[in-house]
Design an enzyme around this catalytic site. Structure first.
Site, PDB file in Angstrom:
ATOM      1  N   ASN A  13      -7.646  11.770 -22.173  1.00  0.00           N
ATOM      2  CA  ASN A  13      -6.791  11.873 -20.981  1.00  0.00           C
ATOM      3  C   ASN A  13      -5.237  13.119 -22.515  1.00  0.00           C
ATOM      4  OD1 ASN A  13      -8.426  10.538 -19.223  1.00  0.00           O
ATOM      5  ND2 ASN A  13      -7.329   8.650 -18.721  1.00  0.00           N
ATOM      6  N   LYS A  49       3.490  -2.513  -3.965  1.00  0.00           N
ATOM      7  CA  LYS A  49       2.451  -3.186  -4.685  1.00  0.00           C
ATOM      8  C   LYS A  49       3.869  -4.532  -5.117  1.00  0.00           C
ATOM      9  CE  LYS A  49      -1.949  -1.118  -3.652  1.00  0.00           C
ATOM     10  NZ  LYS A  49      -1.255  -0.146  -3.515  1.00  0.00           N
ATOM     11  N   VAL A 106      -1.121   7.325  -4.298  1.00  0.00           N
ATOM     12  CA  VAL A 106      -0.542   8.768  -4.662  1.00  0.00           C
ATOM     13  C   VAL A 106      -1.541   9.608  -4.817  1.00  0.00           C
ATOM     14  CG1 VAL A 106      -0.137  10.649  -6.655  1.00  0.00           C
ATOM     15  CG2 VAL A 106       1.249   7.987  -6.373  1.00  0.00           C
ATOM     16  N   ARG A 130     -10.569  -6.609  -0.407  1.00  0.00           N
ATOM     17  CA  ARG A 130     -10.431  -7.378  -0.985  1.00  0.00           C
ATOM     18  C   ARG A 130      -9.988  -8.180  -1.881  1.00  0.00           C
ATOM     19  NH1 ARG A 130     -10.910  -1.022  -4.679  1.00  0.00           N
ATOM     20  NH2 ARG A 130      -8.898  -1.795  -2.371  1.00  0.00           N
ATOM     21  N   GLU A 137      -5.655  -7.853  -1.976  1.00  0.00           N
ATOM     22  CA  GLU A 137      -5.483  -7.205  -0.434  1.00  0.00           C
ATOM     23  C   GLU A 137      -4.752  -7.072   1.092  1.00  0.00           C
ATOM     24  OE1 GLU A 137      -7.582  -2.667  -0.596  1.00  0.00           O
ATOM     25  OE2 GLU A 137      -8.716  -4.210  -0.019  1.00  0.00           O
TER      26      GLU A 137
END
Length: 627
Positions: free
Chosen positions: A332, A423, A461, A553, A556
């Protein structure tokens, strides 16, 4: 050498075509002069007065010279007649009338008698002889193109939305291009006056509300939206209607992107992720960003990630003194390094491989480069993975943030901005709870340090690494199924540029300890997003591509929240950015709790969630379902 040869060959071909038209005109001028007399006397040559024959013969050389000069002035030998349009037709008609008028005046001056009706017959003959040969090539080419398209297997049936100039150009190119195998049987336009009329022989059959019905009636496979003047709101309404069909959708960019450019098929774009956002993109004024980034040393942790790399790109735009990229993943880091070197050759760029977990390494970097501004984007962010490896979430997110914040304080960094998440609000998973602890770390250091600390909290995003968009795209490419955890699950969404604009602008606003939040509009239902992506790929949800529900999940929840307590919400200078003012924290006690949880993470404590609960009382674990 090859390119020069091709250019010479093309120039030679153009000269040959011009010369052929020139010689043809000379022949046809003579034919028209003789033909005008012949027609005047009812095709009886013997009845023509010899004086008239003599006038024609004497004036023929003069008429040839004058007519050819007029044709040259009107570019009748240099135009590309394969693309002939109303402009070329106008030039040809003007040339004929002017040359005929000069002929009439010339014969009068030279006292060369001809019948009174001669000049009118000559004009008609000359117009036909000038226009027909030049436009014949285009007509033959169109007929051949139509024949070729008809002979091909399954041409793509395309509907154009917009009967204006843009639609006209798009349809013309579809008709004329030898590389396309498309047919346009109908056009859609909202203008009442255009209903029932034709554009290039194609009927305008309805308004945007009629698109689904029209698609079924004509068997449309592809929709081209050719209205560059659409506002964002109008564009989204139109896309919503088009997405009710199973057609592939292409769209022209906004009119501001096409100033002084002729509209063509090359400008068509696939409908982008941003068009699925469901709200107007947030436009942030970036002049304040330029003021505090210019000539500063900027350090970005996690600079190779989707958010971190975009931060690097936008920072590079504002002339930093030096940009330092820190990332643990070399691939990256290498990718963004090569991109920035290519696009900003004068940028002072440093790329370092380092883990934010390593306190000594981070402090060495800060000591050597002395950054003025730090953007901390390095983090583990995948909710299910962090539920399985909670200690790793604490090590990387909590310890990493603490190390960077401590180094920022020690080496007198002016500003440090933490990338947080929605979150972190009433967290139900380890990842969200770890980011809430990161926010607490920022608040603690802001209470005693001269460094201005801030956190920026936003939702999901669009298109970022590991987000739902790339996952859905891969599943659609494989023919499905597309997996959605729950039919009711909703999320706030923003684009990567929006997220990074927010990060940079909030850095300019930061005074110390704030948590910045973007007004992200209404949340988006993930099921609706999946259906839109399937439709935009030219498929029917539930038929061509199946949708499967896999269940929530671990960790979540059905919806995310951006705010903890709206009473603490304060508006900034920008009406789309807000600040959550949190109460003061007990510095030493909070530090002890953070040290405690980090120590337990490295001891592989199986009850790390209880330690999280001590720092984040609102943390409430969800085991795959809402309580």
């Amino acid at each position: 050498m090859g390119m020069n040869f091709n250019r010479l060959r093309k120039n030679k071909d153009a000269v040959m075509r011009g010369a052929a038209l020139f010689l043809l005109d000379i022949f046809l001028i003579a034919c028209c002069m003789v033909g005008a007399l012949w027609l005047r006397y009812d095709f009886q040559l013997s009845n023509i007065d010899p004086f008239f024959w003599q006038s024609i013969v004497e004036y023929l050389p003069i008429n040839i010279i004058c007519t050819v000069i007029i044709n040259l002035i009107f570019r009748l030998y240099t135009s590309l007649w394969r693309f002939a349009s109303i402009v070329e037709l106008k030039n040809a008609v003007c040339a004929v009338f002017i040359s005929s008028l000069i002929q009439r005046i010339g014969m009068k001056i030279l006292d060369l008698p001809v019948p009174r009706s001669y000049i009118f017959i000559y004009i008609m003959l000359q117009a036909g002889c000038v226009i027909i040969p030049r436009f014949a090539y285009r007509f033959i080419r169109i007929m051949w193109s139509n024949h070729r398209s008809a002979s091909k297997i399954s041409p793509k049936v395309t509907m154009v939305v917009g009967a204006g100039a843009a639609g006209y150009n798009i349809i013309r190119e579809i008709k004329n291009s030898k590389h396309l195998n498309s047919i346009v049987p109908c056009i859609i336009d909202d203008d009442d006056q255009k209903q029932g009329t034709y554009l290039q022989g194609i009927p305008i059959v309805g308004k945007k509300e009629d698109i689904p019905e029209t698609v079924k009636r004509y068997g449309i496979e592809e929709i081209i939206i050719a209205i560059p003047t659409l506002s964002e709101e109008e564009r989204k309404k139109l896309l919503d209607i088009c997405q009710e069909t199973a057609c592939k959708i292409k769209i022209l960019p906004g009119i501001y992107q096409m100033v002084n450019e002729e509209i063509n098929l090359g400008m068509l774009q696939e409908v982008k992720i941003e068009d699925l956002l469901g709200r107007e993109p947030v436009q942030l004024k970036m002049n304040e960003v330029a003021e505090y980034i210019e000539n500063k040393v900027i350090l970005v942790t996690g600079g190779g990630g989707s958010i971190g790399s975009e931060i690097c790109r936008q920072v590079a735009l504002h002339n930093p003194k030096q940009l330092i990229i820190v990332d643990i993943y070399e691939n990256n880091a290498y990718d963004i390094q090569m991109e920035l070197k290519r696009n900003y050759p004068d940028l002072d760029l440093v790329t370092l491989i380092a883990s934010v977990r390593e306190k000594k390494r981070i402090q060495e970097i800060f000591e050597q480069y002395r950054p003025d501004i730090v953007y901390h984007a390095a983090a583990h962010k995948h909710v299910p993975l962090m539920e399985d490896s909670p200690n790793e979430a604490i090590k990387n997110n909590v310890l990493g943030t603490y190390n960077v914040a401590e180094a920022a304080d020690k080496y007198h960094v002016k500003k440090m901005v933490l990338i947080s998440t929605d979150k972190a609000v009433r967290p139900t998973n380890v990842m969200g709870a770890s980011k809430r602890i990161c926010e607490i770390i920022i608040q603690v250091f802001a209470q005693f340090s001269k460094t201005e600390y801030a956190a920026v909290r936003f939702g999901n995003v669009l298109g970022s690494n590991g987000s739902v968009i790339p996952l859905f795209r891969k599943q659609i490419e494989k023919g499905g199924p597309v997996t959605v955890t729950d039919p009711e699950i909703i999320r706030y969404f923003m684009t990567i540029p929006e997220a990074v604009n927010l990060v940079l602008l909030c850095g300019a606003y930061a005074k110390g300890g704030e948590i910045f939040i973007l007004d992200m509009g209404e949340p988006v239902k993930i099921l609706d997003l999946a259906k839109k992506m399937i439709r935009l790929s030219g498929h029917v949800p539930g038929e061509d591509i199946k949708i499967e529900f896999t269940g929530l999940r671990p960790g979540e929840k059905l919806y995310e929240e951006l705010l903890i307590d709206e009473k603490n919400l304060v508006e900034t200078e920008n009406k789309r950015i807000f600040v959550v003012q949190m109460g003061p924290l007990e510095v030493e006690e909070t530090k002890e709790k953070i040290d405690h949880i980090i120590r337990h993470a490295y001891e592989a404590d199986t009850d790390i969630r209880q330690c999280i609960k001590e720092i984040v009382p609102e943390y409430k674990r969800k085991d795959g379902a809402e309580e």
